[in-house]
Design an enzyme around this catalytic site. Structure first.
Site, PDB file in Angstrom:
ATOM      1  CG  HIS A  85      -0.439  -0.035   2.528  1.00  0.00           C
ATOM      2  ND1 HIS A  85      -0.043   1.101   3.186  1.00  0.00           N
ATOM      3  CD2 HIS A  85      -0.234  -1.054   3.394  1.00  0.00           C
ATOM      4  CE1 HIS A  85       0.377   0.778   4.398  1.00  0.00           C
ATOM      5  NE2 HIS A  85       0.293  -0.525   4.550  1.00  0.00           N
ATOM      6  CG  ASP A  87      -2.610   4.248   2.494  1.00  0.00           C
ATOM      7  OD1 ASP A  87      -2.211   3.140   2.083  1.00  0.00           O
ATOM      8  OD2 ASP A  87      -3.547   4.361   3.315  1.00  0.00           O
ATOM      9  CG  ASP A 115       2.333  -0.090   7.990  1.00  0.00           C
ATOM     10  OD1 ASP A 115       2.119  -0.580   6.873  1.00  0.00           O
ATOM     11  OD2 ASP A 115       1.452   0.064   8.842  1.00  0.00           O
ATOM     12  CD  GLU A 147      -3.282  -1.368   5.105  1.00  0.00           C
ATOM     13  OE1 GLU A 147      -3.443  -2.397   5.764  1.00  0.00           O
ATOM     14  OE2 GLU A 147      -2.811  -0.333   5.604  1.00  0.00           O
ATOM     15  CD  GLU A 148      -1.666   2.221   7.453  1.00  0.00           C
ATOM     16  OE1 GLU A 148      -2.457   1.850   8.337  1.00  0.00           O
ATOM     17  OE2 GLU A 148      -0.503   1.786   7.359  1.00  0.00           O
ATOM     18  CD  GLU A 172       0.438  -4.038   6.287  1.00  0.00           C
ATOM     19  OE1 GLU A 172       0.823  -3.607   7.391  1.00  0.00           O
ATOM     20  OE2 GLU A 172      -0.025  -3.302   5.401  1.00  0.00           O
ATOM     21  CG  HIS A 358       0.242   2.548  12.472  1.00  0.00           C
ATOM     22  ND1 HIS A 358      -1.103   2.249  12.492  1.00  0.00           N
ATOM     23  CD2 HIS A 358       0.692   2.111  11.274  1.00  0.00           C
ATOM     24  CE1 HIS A 358      -1.432   1.638  11.356  1.00  0.00           C
ATOM     25  NE2 HIS A 358      -0.351   1.545  10.607  1.00  0.00           N
TER      26      HIS A 358
END
Ligand SMILES: [Zn+2]
Length: 385
Positions: A85, A87, A115, A147-148, A172, A358
């Site tokens: 992903h 984003d 990530d 995705e997030e 991931e 994150h």
């Protein structure tokens, strides 16, 4: 170009989910096109914000047919898809390294470094390190949007089915452990309505909070019952349930007329998202039968499926052997169910640790990043040569 340089380029492009991902997609498209991959963009306009899923395929499918078990209905057939992903989650504006990849003690820091731009950089580097003209089966890079914020890009691909894949490695941070199963993720908003009254005369009203509390108690016993249905590969090995938010009432001396709470559940594979929802609906219906003053509304607003790829899958076996790690399971949401909808045996795999993702100061270890390039290169050779 080294994998670190590629990662630095990717991190330098701000691609938080609240922005368009057009800039990072343009970068990735240019890199893929330069290597002879055919690129296709799938656009989606979200309230004036352009979002793109990018598909980069090694060759025109018509030239490289391969056996497939399914009637494709004309969809492009991919042997191996490497999925990442584009984003990221937002970053603290005070984090000066967020967009400037910084190396310290063998770790690369930056937003998305872990990530999941590390996986994308590794996949790109792996593709660039092989002679794609020698591949006999189609390889694809699938680079998704959003995705997030709920795997939206992958869900759009799954719905429109522009391709089908036999195998998919979904990037991931798993510290390079192949993850062959994941729990589902579901949400519902529950609203209980009663009747307001002066709290000195509660008999004139019907407290929505007391009634919501009764329903929450029943939900707690549903959670207990769910423990009986076990899937041993998960920790905990059953579907979990959480009431994470609750609000209601308007003043201390008013019998509350409304109470709302958010119900979240994470399902084990084999159990559909509706199972818990139906149990909760039944409990609410019971409550309403017992008490004419209660109105209960349940809005299910998210139902991300669980997934499971069999341990004997060639992709699982390959990644276990290549990484030297036994496959495991994840409890967080991924794009793997979307890839399974597209026909793939999917495994979640990538460098970096989800526990540092994150966070301000997210990083990927350099050695894992390089190891990922090596493993993905072998995967391409194993499945597409
Ligand atoms: Zn991610």
């Amino acid at each position: 170009m080294t994998v670190e340089q590629t990662l630095a380029d990717l991190v330098a492009i701000d691609s938080v989910s609240s922005r368009s991902n057009a800039e990072i997609v343009s970068y990735l498209e240019a890199r893929c096109s330069a290597r002879g991959l055919e690129c296709k963009r799938f656009h989606h306009d979200d309230h004036g914000l352009e979002k793109i899923n990018l598909l980069a395929v090694t060759d025109d499918q018509s030239k490289t047919p391969f056996p497939t078990h399914r009637d494709s209905g004309g969809a492009l057939q991919i042997e191996l898809a490497l999925v990442g992903h584009t984003d990221t989650v937002p970053y603290d504006p005070h984090w000066t390294e967020a967009l400037k990849l910084t190396e310290r003690d063998g770790k690369l820091y930056g937003r998305g470094a872990c990530d999941t731009k590390a996986f994308i950089a590794a996949a790109l580097t792996a593709v660039e390190s092989i002679d794609i003209g020698k591949l006999t089966k189609p390889l694809a890079l699938v680079l998704t949007a959003d995705e997030e914020i709920g795997c939206l890009g992958a869900k759009r691909l799954a719905a429109s089915r522009p391709f089908e894949a036999k195998y998919a490695i979904v990037g991931e941070p798993t510290s390079l452990q192949p993850m062959r199963a994941g729990k589902g993720y579901c949400l519902a908003q529950v609203t209980i309505r009663g009747r307001e009254a002066h709290s000195a005369y509660p008999q004139l009203g019907a407290s929505a909070i007391f009634r919501a509390a009764r329903l929450v108690q029943r939900i707690e016993s549903i959670a207990e019952d769910l423990k009986k249905d076990q899937h041993k590969d998960f920790d905990p090995p059953y579907t979990t349930l959480n009431v994470g938010l609750i609000s209601g009432g308007s003043a201390k001396n008013i019998v509350p007329g409304e109470c709302r709470f958010t119900l979240e559940w994470r399902t084990i594979p084999g159990q559909g998202p509706d199972h818990v929802l139906n149990l909760v609906r039944d409990a609410a219906a019971d409550l309403q039968r017992e008490d004419g003053d209660v109105v209960c509304e349940i809005d299910a607003d998210r139902a991300d499926e669980s997934f499971e790829t069999r341990a004997a899958s060639e992709l699982v076996q390959f990644l276990e052997q290549a990484s030297g790690k036994t496959s495991g399971t994840v409890a967080f949401g991924t794009e793997a169910p979307g890839m399974i909808h597209l026909g793939a045996e999917a495994v979640v795999f990538g460098p970096g640790d989800i526990r540092v993702a994150h966070r301000t100061g997210e990083f990927v270890p350099v050695d894992q990043l390089n190891e990922c390039v090596r493993i993905l290169k072998h995967a391409i050779e194993r499945f597409c040569l």
